[in-house]
Design a protein around this motif. Structure first.
Motif, PDB file in Angstrom:
ATOM      1  N   SER A 101       0.807  -1.221   0.000  1.00  0.00           N
ATOM      2  CA  SER A 101       0.000   0.000   0.000  1.00  0.00           C
ATOM      3  C   SER A 101       0.840   1.271   0.000  1.00  0.00           C
ATOM      4  N   GLU A 102       2.162   1.129   0.052  1.00  0.00           N
ATOM      5  CA  GLU A 102       3.034   2.313   0.048  1.00  0.00           C
ATOM      6  C   GLU A 102       2.843   3.119  -1.243  1.00  0.00           C
ATOM      7  N   THR A 103       2.992   4.435  -1.129  1.00  0.00           N
ATOM      8  CA  THR A 103       2.924   5.311  -2.305  1.00  0.00           C
ATOM      9  C   THR A 103       4.220   6.100  -2.422  1.00  0.00           C
ATOM     10  N   GLN A 108       1.765   7.127  -6.360  1.00  0.00           N
ATOM     11  CA  GLN A 108       1.566   5.867  -7.086  1.00  0.00           C
ATOM     12  C   GLN A 108       1.920   4.668  -6.221  1.00  0.00           C
ATOM     13  N   THR A 109       1.126   3.629  -6.332  1.00  0.00           N
ATOM     14  CA  THR A 109       1.415   2.371  -5.653  1.00  0.00           C
ATOM     15  C   THR A 109       2.073   1.409  -6.635  1.00  0.00           C
ATOM     16  N   VAL A 110       2.472   0.272  -6.118  1.00  0.00           N
ATOM     17  CA  VAL A 110       3.073  -0.752  -6.972  1.00  0.00           C
ATOM     18  C   VAL A 110       2.117  -1.163  -8.088  1.00  0.00           C
ATOM     19  N   LEU A 111       0.807  -1.079  -7.849  1.00  0.00           N
ATOM     20  CA  LEU A 111      -0.156  -1.500  -8.859  1.00  0.00           C
ATOM     21  C   LEU A 111      -0.169  -0.564 -10.066  1.00  0.00           C
ATOM     22  N   HIS A 112       0.119   0.694  -9.875  1.00  0.00           N
ATOM     23  CA  HIS A 112       0.233   1.611 -11.016  1.00  0.00           C
ATOM     24  C   HIS A 112       1.335   1.141 -11.972  1.00  0.00           C
ATOM     25  N   PHE A 113       2.454   0.693 -11.393  1.00  0.00           N
ATOM     26  CA  PHE A 113       3.577   0.270 -12.225  1.00  0.00           C
ATOM     27  C   PHE A 113       3.301  -1.076 -12.893  1.00  0.00           C
ATOM     28  N   LEU A 114       2.643  -1.964 -12.174  1.00  0.00           N
ATOM     29  CA  LEU A 114       2.293  -3.258 -12.758  1.00  0.00           C
ATOM     30  C   LEU A 114       1.349  -3.078 -13.933  1.00  0.00           C
ATOM     31  N   ALA A 115       0.425  -2.135 -13.811  1.00  0.00           N
ATOM     32  CA  ALA A 115      -0.506  -1.867 -14.908  1.00  0.00           C
ATOM     33  C   ALA A 115       0.239  -1.313 -16.121  1.00  0.00           C
ATOM     34  N   SER A 116       1.163  -0.388 -15.875  1.00  0.00           N
ATOM     35  CA  SER A 116       1.929   0.195 -16.982  1.00  0.00           C
ATOM     36  C   SER A 116       2.780  -0.849 -17.694  1.00  0.00           C
ATOM     37  N   LYS A 117       3.347  -1.780 -16.925  1.00  0.00           N
ATOM     38  CA  LYS A 117       4.228  -2.804 -17.481  1.00  0.00           C
ATOM     39  C   LYS A 117       3.462  -4.043 -17.955  1.00  0.00           C
ATOM     40  N   GLN A 118       2.145  -4.041 -17.789  1.00  0.00           N
ATOM     41  CA  GLN A 118       1.301  -5.169 -18.190  1.00  0.00           C
ATOM     42  C   GLN A 118       1.748  -6.475 -17.527  1.00  0.00           C
ATOM     43  N   ASN A 119       2.115  -6.369 -16.258  1.00  0.00           N
ATOM     44  CA  ASN A 119       2.555  -7.544 -15.510  1.00  0.00           C
ATOM     45  C   ASN A 119       1.332  -8.183 -14.858  1.00  0.00           C
ATOM     46  N   LEU A 120       0.604  -8.955 -15.645  1.00  0.00           N
ATOM     47  CA  LEU A 120      -0.655  -9.533 -15.204  1.00  0.00           C
ATOM     48  C   LEU A 120      -0.466 -10.528 -14.072  1.00  0.00           C
ATOM     49  N   ASP A 121       0.533 -11.378 -14.177  1.00  0.00           N
ATOM     50  CA  ASP A 121       0.718 -12.424 -13.171  1.00  0.00           C
ATOM     51  C   ASP A 121       0.987 -11.834 -11.791  1.00  0.00           C
ATOM     52  N   LEU A 122       1.849 -10.834 -11.747  1.00  0.00           N
ATOM     53  CA  LEU A 122       2.160 -10.237 -10.457  1.00  0.00           C
ATOM     54  C   LEU A 122       0.983  -9.415  -9.930  1.00  0.00           C
ATOM     55  N   ALA A 123       0.281  -8.734 -10.823  1.00  0.00           N
ATOM     56  CA  ALA A 123      -0.912  -7.995 -10.399  1.00  0.00           C
ATOM     57  C   ALA A 123      -1.939  -8.951  -9.805  1.00  0.00           C
ATOM     58  N   ARG A 124      -2.105 -10.096 -10.445  1.00  0.00           N
ATOM     59  CA  ARG A 124      -3.049 -11.093  -9.923  1.00  0.00           C
ATOM     60  C   ARG A 124      -2.609 -11.585  -8.542  1.00  0.00           C
ATOM     61  N   LYS A 125      -1.309 -11.794  -8.393  1.00  0.00           N
ATOM     62  CA  LYS A 125      -0.800 -12.262  -7.091  1.00  0.00           C
ATOM     63  C   LYS A 125      -1.085 -11.243  -5.995  1.00  0.00           C
ATOM     64  N   LEU A 126      -0.831  -9.967  -6.284  1.00  0.00           N
ATOM     65  CA  LEU A 126      -1.008  -8.939  -5.270  1.00  0.00           C
ATOM     66  C   LEU A 126      -2.472  -8.644  -4.981  1.00  0.00           C
ATOM     67  N   LEU A 127      -3.346  -8.961  -5.935  1.00  0.00           N
ATOM     68  CA  LEU A 127      -4.773  -8.726  -5.745  1.00  0.00           C
ATOM     69  C   LEU A 127      -5.494  -9.940  -5.168  1.00  0.00           C
ATOM     70  N   GLU A 128      -4.999 -11.126  -5.477  1.00  0.00           N
ATOM     71  CA  GLU A 128      -5.738 -12.325  -5.099  1.00  0.00           C
ATOM     72  C   GLU A 128      -5.060 -13.158  -4.019  1.00  0.00           C
ATOM     73  N   ASP A 129      -3.727 -13.085  -3.912  1.00  0.00           N
ATOM     74  CA  ASP A 129      -3.015 -13.927  -2.953  1.00  0.00           C
ATOM     75  C   ASP A 129      -2.460 -13.147  -1.770  1.00  0.00           C
ATOM     76  N   GLN A 130      -2.119 -11.881  -2.000  1.00  0.00           N
ATOM     77  CA  GLN A 130      -1.524 -11.077  -0.945  1.00  0.00           C
ATOM     78  C   GLN A 130      -2.570 -10.661   0.084  1.00  0.00           C
ATOM     79  N   LYS A 131      -2.231 -10.754   1.367  1.00  0.00           N
ATOM     80  CA  LYS A 131      -3.136 -10.357   2.441  1.00  0.00           C
ATOM     81  C   LYS A 131      -2.466  -9.294   3.317  1.00  0.00           C
ATOM     82  N   PRO A 132      -3.057  -8.088   3.414  1.00  0.00           N
ATOM     83  CA  PRO A 132      -4.192  -7.616   2.628  1.00  0.00           C
ATOM     84  C   PRO A 132      -3.769  -7.331   1.186  1.00  0.00           C
TER      85      PRO A 132
END
Length: 238
Positions: A101-103, A108-132
């Motif tokens: 959740s750091e900005t 910008q968070t890490v998710l902004h960069f993942l979206a720009s780089k189209q890193n789907l696998d890591l975005a999925r991990k951080l959205l679906e596996d990471q707690k929170p």
């Protein structure tokens, strides 16, 4: 102390010289927390160049802060997430307690960069596996959410993933542009269609008074979006 000596550990971390980093830390453990003239710690350079072994070594130092920021506010996790094939470094940082959740200084968070780089696998991990999980609802200083970036690069899978995890669909950035504006303006017809299927508003104007479809870079892109929308029975403001 000459700069080349003072920042020797930064150069070694950047170059992937594990033995040199080990020797320098053995002589002076405090080197792990020194900033160079670029405002970076050694771990920022190691993450930038995907040097997993050096990142691991630096994370084991006494007092290690997994969310330490450089002068631009970038954490090692943000940097690693922006590097191709750095999944092992990302996993290591997460295991050491990095906060998703750091900005940075631009909000910008890490998710902004993942979206720009189209890193789907890591975005999925951080959205679906990471707690929170990482939030899809953080707006940066340009008023952009990760979905603005996913739309701008034309990533349909990322758009759908973000929407699945509560991303706003129609937010306007500081230029008044929605994700649909960005997808259309960059010529990404499939991404624009994905947003339309999700219910994107077509009658929102940007700060210059343009509707999304009016930003199409060519007649081909415009006609493709209109045809796909017609096939799905979606009305578009033109």
């Amino acid at each position: 102390m000459a700069d080349e000596d003072k920042f020797a550990i930064h150069a070694a971390a950047r170059d992937g010289r594990v033995t040199a980093v080990e020797s320098l830390l053995a002589a002076n453990p405090k080197l792990a927390t020194w900033k160079d003239d670029d405002g970076r710690l050694p771990i920022h350079w190691a993450a930038s160049y995907n040097h997993h072994e050096i990142v691991s070594l630096l994370t084991q130092q006494k007092g290690f802060d997994p969310d330490v920021q450089d002068d631009l506010g970038w954490t090692p996790l943000m940097i690693a997430a922006s590097v191709k094939d750095a999944d092992k470094v990302v996993d290591l940082l997460l295991a050491r307690g990095a906060d998703v959740s750091e900005t940075n200084n631009n909000g910008q968070t890490v998710l902004h960069f993942l979206a720009s780089k189209q890193n789907l696998d890591l975005a999925r991990k951080l959205l679906e596996d990471q707690k929170p999980p990482v939030s899809t609802r953080v707006k940066d200083k340009r008023g952009q959410y990760p979905i603005h970036r996913a739309a701008a690069v034309g990533s349909v899978p990322l758009i759908n993933l973000l929407l699945k995890h509560r991303s706003p669909l129609n937010p306007s950035d500081n230029a008044g542009q929605t994700p649909l504006h960005h997808a259309v303006a960059e010529g990404h017809g499939e991404a624009a269609f994905a947003l339309l299927k999700a219910g994107a508003e077509t009658d929102k104007k940007d700060s210059d008074g343009f509707l999304p479809l009016q930003l199409a870079p060519s007649a081909d892109v415009r006609n493709y979006i209109l045809r796909k929308a017609e096939e799905e029975g979606i009305a578009i403001s033109v």
